[in-house]
Design an enzyme around this catalytic site. Structure first.
Site, short mmCIF file in Angstrom:
data_model
loop_
_atom_site.label_atom_id
_atom_site.label_comp_id
_atom_site.label_asym_id
_atom_site.label_seq_id
_atom_site.Cartn_x
_atom_site.Cartn_y
_atom_site.Cartn_z
N HIS A 1 3.35 -15.37 1.81
CA HIS A 1 3.30 -14.35 0.79
C HIS A 1 3.82 -14.87 -0.54
CE1 HIS A 1 6.71 -13.84 3.63
NE2 HIS A 1 7.43 -13.88 2.53
N CYS B 1 5.16 -6.38 11.80
CA CYS B 1 5.63 -6.17 10.44
C CYS B 1 5.72 -4.67 10.16
CB CYS B 1 4.69 -6.83 9.43
SG CYS B 1 5.35 -6.83 7.74
N THR C 1 2.26 -9.79 0.36
CA THR C 1 1.22 -10.64 0.94
C THR C 1 -0.12 -10.34 0.26
OG1 THR C 1 2.35 -10.53 3.08
CG2 THR C 1 0.07 -11.31 3.07
#
Length: 307
Positions: free
Chosen positions: A103, A273, A120
């Protein structure tokens, strides 16, 4: 694309834009008057130096150490509290070209403070001239509020890439992705790489949790992926679903994971995530269900990887 555009694109390739013109100049000068050859070579040295500097500048569109300014081209609102921000690269034919799974660090000034957040890119790895990031606004989010106030033409500072994983095709036979809210962004990056790489045979199952249906980011795109690519499947989980809802209801619990996860295997991985509390719960649940013990500061080789 028209024929004229196709021919113009040829000039961007080394063969048509560099090697052939140089060869033609040298041969032409040699035929006309070989005494002019040293002058022609001097001119070509200047030309080639310029081409080299242009190529070098084009290649390094990001700095890993120094924040650089990028102009906001467009802002597209995709939900009540989320938007996609498109930033220009230095050249129209430049690509961001960062390792899949990594990212960008973003620095913004809020009052007297300089705050850093990590995003990201969700744009395709083949897109030229720009990159996209998705930002979700939070009630107390200083940086997300700053983003919400941005208008095209303003600049934001980025550097990178940053990350602990660099995805490579076929690192696993199957990857289960578990995402919450804006935690979908690194998953989109990996999914995009998999479905645009024919030799990558990795199967992907995405479990995506949100509060409401409106909070599901890029649902149309995810559903399209699911319909077009047999190796991709998505399951939605909502805590506050609408009256007619066919997905799962509640939070991602151990019981739900027991139902949705495949059996642990060295040939399978889990990518996670989302909000910190969700990560902590999944760290515990995955181990209890027989997966290798993970850590929130994962390494790229971990079976259970946390972004």
């Amino acid at each position: 694309m028209s024929t004229v555009e196709d021919k113009t694109e040829l000039l961007k390739t080394p063969l048509h834009g560099l090697y052939i013109p140089v060869a033609l100049v040298l041969v032409g000068v040699s035929i006309m008057d070989y005494h002019l050859l040293p002058y022609a070579i001097a001119i070509l040295v200047v030309f080639l130096t310029g081409q080299f500097l242009y190529a070098r500048n084009k290649k390094f569109v990001l700095s890993a150490d120094k924040f650089q300014k990028y102009e906001l081209l467009d802002k597209t609102i995709i939900s009540r509290n989320s938007a996609i921000y498109r930033f220009a690269l230095k050249n129209e034919d430049s690509r961001l070209n960062i390792p899949v799974g990594q990212h960008l660090a973003c620095k913004v000034k809020v009052g007297d403070d300089e705050l850093i957040r990590y995003y990201t890119p969700i744009s395709n790895q083949f897109d030229e001239g720009f990159f996209d990031i998705l930002v979700k606004s939070y009630k107390d989010g200083k940086v997300s509020k700053k983003f919400a106030s941005l208008t095209p033409g303003q600049f934001v500072e980025f550097k990178g890439p940053v990350g602990r994983i660099s995805y490579e095709p076929n690192i696993a036979e199957e990857i289960v992705m578990i995402a919450g809210g804006s935690g979908i962004t690194p998953m989109l990056q990996v999914i995009g790489a998999i479905i645009t790489t024919p030799e990558d045979r990795t199967k992907v199952k995405l479990i995506y949790a949100n509060e409401t249906e409106n909070d599901i980011l890029l649902k149309d795109e995810l559903d399209e992926f699911s319909s077009k690519y047999p190796g991709f499947d998505v399951e939605y989980v909502l805590n506050d679903p609408p009256e007619k809802w066919n997905g799962y209801i509640g939070y991602i619990t151990k019981d739900l994971l027991e139902k949705l996860l495949p059996a642990p295997s060295p040939k399978r991985k889990i990518f996670i995530c989302g909000p910190m509390e969700m990560k902590k719960s999944l760290l515990k649940y995955t181990e209890e269900l027989g997966w290798e013990r993970g850590t929130l500061k994962s390494s790229g080789t971990d079976q259970v990887f946390f972004f």
